[in-house]
Scaffold this active site. Structure first.
Site, PDB file in Angstrom:
ATOM      1  N   CYS A 220      -3.684 -36.106 -35.766  1.00  0.00           N
ATOM      2  CA  CYS A 220      -4.954 -35.405 -35.855  1.00  0.00           C
ATOM      3  C   CYS A 220      -4.599 -33.941 -35.729  1.00  0.00           C
ATOM      4  O   CYS A 220      -3.466 -33.616 -35.388  1.00  0.00           O
ATOM      5  CB  CYS A 220      -5.877 -35.724 -34.679  1.00  0.00           C
ATOM      6  SG  CYS A 220      -6.694 -37.328 -34.799  1.00  0.00           S
TER       7      CYS A 220
ATOM      8  N   GLY B 191      -4.360 -35.092 -40.868  1.00  0.00           N
ATOM      9  CA  GLY B 191      -5.424 -36.086 -40.856  1.00  0.00           C
ATOM     10  C   GLY B 191      -6.373 -35.864 -42.001  1.00  0.00           C
ATOM     11  O   GLY B 191      -6.866 -34.744 -42.184  1.00  0.00           O
TER      12      GLY B 191
ATOM     13  N   GLY C 216      -4.023 -36.877 -30.008  1.00  0.00           N
ATOM     14  CA  GLY C 216      -3.211 -37.664 -29.087  1.00  0.00           C
ATOM     15  C   GLY C 216      -3.753 -39.069 -28.975  1.00  0.00           C
ATOM     16  O   GLY C 216      -4.519 -39.518 -29.820  1.00  0.00           O
TER      17      GLY C 216
END
Ligand code: 5GP
Ligand code: SF4
Ligand code: MG
Length: 446
Positions: free
Chosen positions: A2, A28, A103
């Site tokens: 991400c 992403g 994460g």
């Protein structure tokens, strides 16, 4: 994976967030979103698709204010629905907040179960939602203390940016798994997953947010930095191998230079007689340059990538993944015909890509194909924010190098060793390499 970005005290912050996210799109492609604050309230737009698909002029112009956070999503936890796009926004007793997270929280299930038992109602499947609940339920008076208390209950990987109406907070977990850099833009500040975002919006790199550090942005012009956790660095080495953009500096080092170093180490460890070094674009290009330089074998662009196709992992079904490899990569016939090729890629995950590539190269007349991988065999999944498949689906968890060579149809196959990888990063031992060596610094709790 991400990406996250945050801007504070920057006029038209959402526009900068938009362009910043545009340069972080490689991290992403499933969803994107921006939340801004005009100090009175938080405005938010998010949706499925690429940054350019989610936003237009009209939507951006509604995101008023001089602070903003943005996110591009690559699902690791949660489902691929618009509900699971970020920022996550909430109203709670101190006002409004918006959170972006890169994460993966390793104790998310445990915390979520407990919260649900205590009466919490979840809106999404994202692990990040835990954090909002923990902040909202904290009895502390100030958001600052609530964030610290909430972070004390979560484990795993997080590079987070939290926006309230008047403040912004940037935090990295004590291991520092995922990158997060701080930059200066005019009189304001920028925080972003990668420094390539700073280049695009004209911000100047200041430093990395440290593992275990929280930086607070508020109306005083001074930054406040608090080391909330003792740092125990395990920075993700795979950021260098594959994820980050080569024009970024991650964890204080140039991704491009390190990728070339991996290629050089690979050439030293596994030389081969050949006519040309050919990268699998784009992920193998920098390592191939390093391999070519070290070996003295000429570098050639023998395979061309169609850039208008997304990354092959995006669609979940195997059938589409197979087709997409062909849509994406095509060899230049007259370059490779009759030639002995060293083909460089960064990793073999399921083996689909390499098998197709070797196949097409041979079909187009390559005399020999020597696959060289600029990372060790991927033997385990990632629990810290990279969407690797399950252990069973990882070809290296079940088969030997020789078996994989046979499966992909290459004449020879070799991977960079763990020692070679370490040499490429200057023998720095503060990296996580768990997907290669099985030493998981934080256990996954179910
Ligand atoms: P395979 O076909 O072996 O499953 O995938 C290997 C290819 O996927 C390599 O070219 C590599 O660049 C790329 N790759 C490696 N790790 C990842 C990842 O985590 N996500 C995506 N999208 N691609 C990856
Ligand atoms: Fe990175 Fe692999 Fe560690 Fe995950 S397990 S953080 S991909 S090095
Ligand atoms: Mg690739």
């Amino acid at each position: 994976m991400c990406s996250v970005i945050g801007l504070y005290n920057v006029p038209e912050a959402a526009k900068y967030a938009y362009f910043g996210l545009f340069s972080l799109q490689h991290r992403g492609q499933e969803a994107a979103g921006i939340a801004s604050s005009d100090k009175e309230r938080i405005h938010i737009t998010k949706g499925r698709g690429l940054v350019t698909q989610v936003f237009d002029e009209a939507k951006l112009s509604k995101l008023v204010g001089s602070s903003a956070v943005g996110h591009t999503r690559y699902s690791t936890a949660g489902e691929d629905s618009v509900l699971d796009a970020q920022p996550i926004f909430a109203r709670y007793d101190l006002g409004q907040i918006a959170v972006v997270h890169n994460g993966n929280l390793t104790n998310a299930k445990e915390v979520r179960k407990r919260l649900i038992k205590e009466g919490a109602i979840f809106q999404t499947f994202m692990d990040t939602e835990n954090l909002i609940h923990l902040i909202a339920r904290s009895q502390k008076e100030h958001l600052y203390d609530r964030i610290i208390e909430a972070l004390g209950q979560i484990e795993g990987a997080y590079s987070l940016i939290i926006l309230s109406r008047k403040k912004m907070f940037a935090v990295r977990d004590p291991h520092g798994f995922r990158p997060l850099s701080l930059g200066r833009l005019g009189d304001g500040w920028v925080v972003a997953s990668e420094t390539c975002a700073f280049d695009l919006i004209g911000a100047e790199f200041v430093r990395d947010i440290k593992p275990g550090e929280m930086v607070v942005f508020d109306e005083s012009s001074e930054l406040k930095s608090i080391q909330i956790f003792e740092p125990t660095p395990h920075k993700c080495i795979f950021e260098y191998i594959y994820f980050a953009r080569p024009d970024s500096n991650i964890f204080g080092k140039s991704v491009y230079e390190l990728r070339k170093a991996m290629g050089r180490e690979l050439a030293k460890e596994y030389p081969v007689e050949a006519d040309m070094v050919v990268p699998v674009p784009d992920s193998g290009v920098a390592a191939a340059i390093g391999y070519a330089k070290e070996s003295g074998i000429p570098f050639e662009l023998g395979i061309i990538r169609n850039h208008y196709v997304g990354r092959t992992f995006i669609e979940p079904t195997q059938a589409i993944r197979d087709l997409k490899v062909k849509m994406k990569l095509n060899p230049i016939k007259n370059v490779i015909k009759g030639k002995r090729l060293v083909v460089i890629d960064d990793s073999i995950v399921r083996g689909t890509t390499s098998k197709k590539i070797v196949n097409i190269l041979k079909e187009f007349g390559a005399k020999e194909v020597h696959m060289r991988i600029s990372a060790p065999p991927t033997t385990g999944p990632c629990y810290y924010g990279v969407d690797t498949p399950t252990k069973e689906e990882l070809i290296s968890s079940r088969y030997s190098v020789e078996e994989i060579r046979e499966y992909i149809g290459a004449d020879t196959l070799a991977y960079l060793s763990i020692d070679g990888l370490l040499r490429s990063v200057g023998n720095d031992l503060s990296y996580c390499m768990a997907c290669f060596d099985g030493n998981y610094p934080v256990p996954l709790k179910s």
